[in-house]
Design an enzyme around this catalytic site. Structure first.
Site, PDB file in Angstrom:
ATOM      1  N   HIS A  82       1.544  10.454  16.572  1.00  0.00           N
ATOM      2  CA  HIS A  82       1.261  10.505  15.137  1.00  0.00           C
ATOM      3  C   HIS A  82       2.400  11.231  14.433  1.00  0.00           C
ATOM      4  CE1 HIS A  82      -1.275  10.123  11.648  1.00  0.00           C
ATOM      5  NE2 HIS A  82      -1.183  11.411  11.404  1.00  0.00           N
ATOM      6  N   PHE A  97      -6.802  13.111   8.245  1.00  0.00           N
ATOM      7  CA  PHE A  97      -7.493  14.184   7.540  1.00  0.00           C
ATOM      8  C   PHE A  97      -9.002  13.986   7.711  1.00  0.00           C
ATOM      9  CE2 PHE A  97      -4.395  15.657   3.959  1.00  0.00           C
ATOM     10  CZ  PHE A  97      -3.566  16.187   4.920  1.00  0.00           C
ATOM     11  N   GLU A 108      -0.369  18.401  18.319  1.00  0.00           N
ATOM     12  CA  GLU A 108      -0.343  17.094  18.969  1.00  0.00           C
ATOM     13  C   GLU A 108       0.510  17.141  20.236  1.00  0.00           C
ATOM     14  OE1 GLU A 108       0.464  12.332  18.208  1.00  0.00           O
ATOM     15  OE2 GLU A 108       1.336  13.791  16.817  1.00  0.00           O
ATOM     16  N   HIS A 166       5.591   8.412   6.334  1.00  0.00           N
ATOM     17  CA  HIS A 166       4.167   8.385   6.702  1.00  0.00           C
ATOM     18  C   HIS A 166       3.449   7.378   5.812  1.00  0.00           C
ATOM     19  CE1 HIS A 166       0.294   9.320   8.028  1.00  0.00           C
ATOM     20  NE2 HIS A 166       0.260  10.629   7.863  1.00  0.00           N
ATOM     21  N   CYS A 220      -5.599   8.945   7.642  1.00  0.00           N
ATOM     22  CA  CYS A 220      -4.400   8.495   8.356  1.00  0.00           C
ATOM     23  C   CYS A 220      -4.713   7.792   9.675  1.00  0.00           C
ATOM     24  CB  CYS A 220      -3.465   9.667   8.613  1.00  0.00           C
ATOM     25  SG  CYS A 220      -3.132  10.646   7.141  1.00  0.00           S
ATOM     26  N   LYS A 257       7.649   7.729  12.432  1.00  0.00           N
ATOM     27  CA  LYS A 257       7.599   8.222  11.054  1.00  0.00           C
ATOM     28  C   LYS A 257       8.934   8.840  10.643  1.00  0.00           C
ATOM     29  CE  LYS A 257       2.606   9.083  10.666  1.00  0.00           C
ATOM     30  NZ  LYS A 257       2.178   8.637  12.000  1.00  0.00           N
TER      31      LYS A 257
END
Length: 266
Positions: free
Chosen positions: A157, A253, A168, A194, A17, A189
């Protein structure tokens, strides 16, 4: 390359990502080093198929709010329960300033800072103290030559998953202390879903347009802010705000983290 006659290096960055966020950063460094005048950079992804959707379902990463899909992506909301998978592409032209001015290019903004780190923790989880995210942000600010108090907007994110949003938000609150910084945060998002490998490029493009228009993107689907996400979220509708710098976070990831800083171009 054939379509545009682009004869420089041609390669793909794949850090899940964080992929297109990192590809933008690598393009920025190529130009800053004098190795290129123009780089076409960005990302694309399409994972809406039975095999890959089932993988995310097995991880418990997707929202189960199937009865109300337009409100299913809820970054930093107390009742979020996973992300909504999107797909798409975003490409940007990164160009050395004088080269762009000479050809009369329409300039949306200026890329001024880049940070990239590896959390070296777990494949699917952020470090519980937000370590890699904080370090990437600090690197990007140092690269830009500014302090955290200069940043007016962060495109987080913010996937709408329970753990990652919380960590985050912790990282943002550490890197941008509220007693020193007046920075607003949102995750787009909530409206796009996403886009996985394409997410970072699209979200940085949002930062550029936000700076050019002096408008904060809204925090959509924010019904009740999670008390564990102690950040200053943008209002629920586009809001006028004067600011000079915006930052885009990407987390992938495997532990990849990128942060990109843009400055308003005048």
């Amino acid at each position: 390359s054939r379509m545009f006659g682009a004869k420089g290096g041609n390669y793909t960055v794949h850090t899940a990502c964080a992929s297109s966020g990192q590809s933008l950063g690598e393009a920025f460094e190529l130009i800053a080093a004098g190795d290129a005048d123009v780089v076409l950079t960005g990302g694309a992804d399409s994972m809406i198929n039975a095999t890959q959707m089932s993988g995310f379902c097995l991880l418990g990463a997707l929202s189960t709010r199937n009865d109300d899909p337009t409100k299913a992506s809820r970054p930093f909301d107390a009742h979020r329960n996973g992300f909504v998978l999107g797909e798409g592409a975003c490409m940007l032209v990164f160009e050395e300033l004088e080269h762009a001015k000479k050809r009369g290019a329409k300039i949306l903004g200026e890329v001024v800072g880049y940070g990239v780190t590896e959390s070296a923790y777990r494949i699917t989880d952020l470090h519980p103290e937000g370590r890699g995210v904080i370090e990437a942000v600090q690197m990007s600010l140092q690269d830009a030559g500014i302090g955290p108090e200069s940043v007016g907007y962060i495109n987080a994110h913010g996937t709408s998953t329970l753990l990652n949003d919380k960590i985050e938000a912790l990282a943002i609150s550490k890197a941008f202390p509220k007693d020193r910084c007046n920075v607003h945060v949102s995750s787009t998002k909530s409206t796009t879903g996403h886009l996985i490998s394409a997410a970072g490029a699209l979200e940085f493009a949002v930062c550029l347009h936000s700076l050019a228009r002096q408008v904060l993107p809204p925090s959509v689907n924010m019904f009740e802010q999670d008390s564990q996400c102690d950040i200053r979220l943008t209002p629920g509708k586009p809001t006028d705000k004067a600011f000079e710098y915006a930052l885009s976070n990407s987390v992938g990831f495997g532990g990849s983290n990128t942060a990109l800083v843009a400055r308003r171009y005048q």
